[in-house]
Scaffold this motif. Structure first.
Motif, PDB file in Angstrom:
ATOM      1  N   SER A 267      15.232  15.791 -45.505  1.00  0.00           N
ATOM      2  CA  SER A 267      15.072  14.579 -46.322  1.00  0.00           C
ATOM      3  C   SER A 267      13.960  13.726 -45.718  1.00  0.00           C
ATOM      4  CB  SER A 267      16.378  13.784 -46.358  1.00  0.00           C
ATOM      5  OG  SER A 267      16.643  13.233 -45.083  1.00  0.00           O
ATOM      6  N   SER A 268      13.450  12.772 -46.489  1.00  0.00           N
ATOM      7  CA  SER A 268      12.378  11.918 -45.976  1.00  0.00           C
ATOM      8  C   SER A 268      12.879  11.089 -44.784  1.00  0.00           C
ATOM      9  CB  SER A 268      11.832  11.007 -47.081  1.00  0.00           C
ATOM     10  OG  SER A 268      12.855  10.182 -47.597  1.00  0.00           O
ATOM     11  N   GLU A 269      14.171  10.713 -44.807  1.00  0.00           N
ATOM     12  CA  GLU A 269      14.755   9.947 -43.690  1.00  0.00           C
ATOM     13  C   GLU A 269      14.764  10.785 -42.409  1.00  0.00           C
ATOM     14  OE1 GLU A 269      16.285  10.178 -46.679  1.00  0.00           O
ATOM     15  OE2 GLU A 269      15.959   8.115 -47.400  1.00  0.00           O
ATOM     16  N   GLN A 270      15.087  12.086 -42.542  1.00  0.00           N
ATOM     17  CA  GLN A 270      15.113  12.978 -41.374  1.00  0.00           C
ATOM     18  C   GLN A 270      13.706  13.183 -40.809  1.00  0.00           C
ATOM     19  OE1 GLN A 270      17.123  16.199 -43.428  1.00  0.00           O
ATOM     20  NE2 GLN A 270      18.945  15.958 -42.123  1.00  0.00           N
TER      21      GLN A 270
ATOM     22  N   ARG B 186       4.906   7.119 -48.337  1.00  0.00           N
ATOM     23  CA  ARG B 186       3.783   7.388 -49.245  1.00  0.00           C
ATOM     24  C   ARG B 186       3.686   8.884 -49.588  1.00  0.00           C
ATOM     25  NH1 ARG B 186       0.370   4.471 -46.742  1.00  0.00           N
ATOM     26  NH2 ARG B 186      -0.646   6.006 -45.423  1.00  0.00           N
ATOM     27  N   TYR B 187       3.867   9.746 -48.594  1.00  0.00           N
ATOM     28  CA  TYR B 187       3.662  11.181 -48.818  1.00  0.00           C
ATOM     29  C   TYR B 187       4.918  11.907 -49.311  1.00  0.00           C
ATOM     30  CZ  TYR B 187      -0.985  10.961 -46.751  1.00  0.00           C
ATOM     31  OH  TYR B 187      -2.313  10.675 -46.509  1.00  0.00           O
ATOM     32  N   THR B 188       6.085  11.251 -49.232  1.00  0.00           N
ATOM     33  CA  THR B 188       7.317  11.908 -49.699  1.00  0.00           C
ATOM     34  C   THR B 188       7.964  11.115 -50.831  1.00  0.00           C
ATOM     35  OG1 THR B 188       8.685  10.783 -48.050  1.00  0.00           O
ATOM     36  CG2 THR B 188       7.746  12.922 -47.423  1.00  0.00           C
TER      37      THR B 188
ATOM     38  N   TRP C  17       6.072  16.564 -52.859  1.00  0.00           N
ATOM     39  CA  TRP C  17       5.724  15.995 -51.551  1.00  0.00           C
ATOM     40  C   TRP C  17       4.468  16.663 -50.990  1.00  0.00           C
ATOM     41  CZ3 TRP C  17      10.968  15.622 -48.424  1.00  0.00           C
ATOM     42  CH2 TRP C  17      11.782  14.657 -49.040  1.00  0.00           C
ATOM     43  N   ASP C  18       3.620  15.872 -50.362  1.00  0.00           N
ATOM     44  CA  ASP C  18       2.390  16.378 -49.749  1.00  0.00           C
ATOM     45  C   ASP C  18       2.600  16.442 -48.226  1.00  0.00           C
ATOM     46  OD1 ASP C  18      -0.151  17.085 -49.011  1.00  0.00           O
ATOM     47  OD2 ASP C  18      -1.101  15.187 -49.600  1.00  0.00           O
ATOM     48  N   LEU C  19       3.304  17.466 -47.775  1.00  0.00           N
ATOM     49  CA  LEU C  19       3.629  17.580 -46.345  1.00  0.00           C
ATOM     50  C   LEU C  19       2.404  17.887 -45.470  1.00  0.00           C
ATOM     51  CD1 LEU C  19       7.129  19.338 -46.538  1.00  0.00           C
ATOM     52  CD2 LEU C  19       6.612  16.909 -46.242  1.00  0.00           C
TER      53      LEU C  19
END
Length: 199
Positions: free
Chosen positions: A90-93, A54-56, A63-65
């Motif tokens: 990355s979002s996966e990381q 949702r955030y990435t 992106w809202d980190l």
């Protein structure tokens, strides 16, 4: 006429009975299973994965980190000083880092409480979540049943509409059980009652 009326009522009751059977099966599994840890960690991982997605979403620039970190704190009891370096990842990381962290915090909580007490906490928490949400669900089904007769004015079979909406509500109930369990497990604790002195 009365036979027809009772038959119709039984069809409505049958929907609730099928859902009751599934919930009672789940309760029985919670009471007898020793493997709730894996189930709960699976729920936590799904919740964290959905948060990261949702955030990435979209372009990394958007992106809202900080929002993600705030949302993660609602599940994991992170220390106030915790500031992850997610820039360039990355979002996966990011997701993998959070999953590893959730596992570490869970293991630390288990060591702190002891394995036996942690199993008891898992069981009590899941029973509490299931029971609370099931009572709300039954109330919502009663309200749905009271108002569903109005669908007949729209040339729709109220029973079919009831079955469809009850199914959607039950799917939402299952998702909420997982959601609430994931958000409460890290913050829950077992309180020992003080020994009462005999009067």
């Amino acid at each position: 006429y009365y036979f027809d009326l009772r038959k119709h009522l039984l069809e409505y009751d049958d929907v609730v009975n099928q859902q009751r059977k599934l919930i009672y099966d789940q309760r029985r599994l919670i009471l007898t299973s020793d493997a709730l840890k894996e189930t709960i960690l699976g729920m936590v991982q799904e919740e964290l994965g959905a948060m990261v997605a949702r955030y990435t979403a979209n372009d990394p620039v958007e992106w809202d980190l900080p929002g993600l970190l705030s949302a993660v704190r609602s599940i994991l009891p992170l220390p106030p000083s915790f500031s992850p370096r997610w820039d360039g990842m990355s979002s996966e990381q990011i997701e993998q880092q959070l999953l590893d962290l959730s596992q570490q915090i869970y293991e630390a909580k288990e060591q702190q409480l002891g394995s036996e007490m942690m199993r008891q906490l898992e069981r009590l928490l899941m029973l509490h979540v299931v029971d609370t949400l099931w009572v709300r669900h039954l109330t919502a089904l009663d309200e749905l049943r009271e108002g569903i007769g109005l669908r007949a004015f729209g040339q729709r079979d109220p029973l079919i509409e009831y079955k469809r909406e009850a199914f959607d509500m039950f799917e939402e109930l299952k998702a909420t059980i997982a959601h609430d369990t994931a958000r409460k497990i890290y913050f829950a604790n077992v309180m020992r009652e003080p020994m009462r002195r005999p009067v």
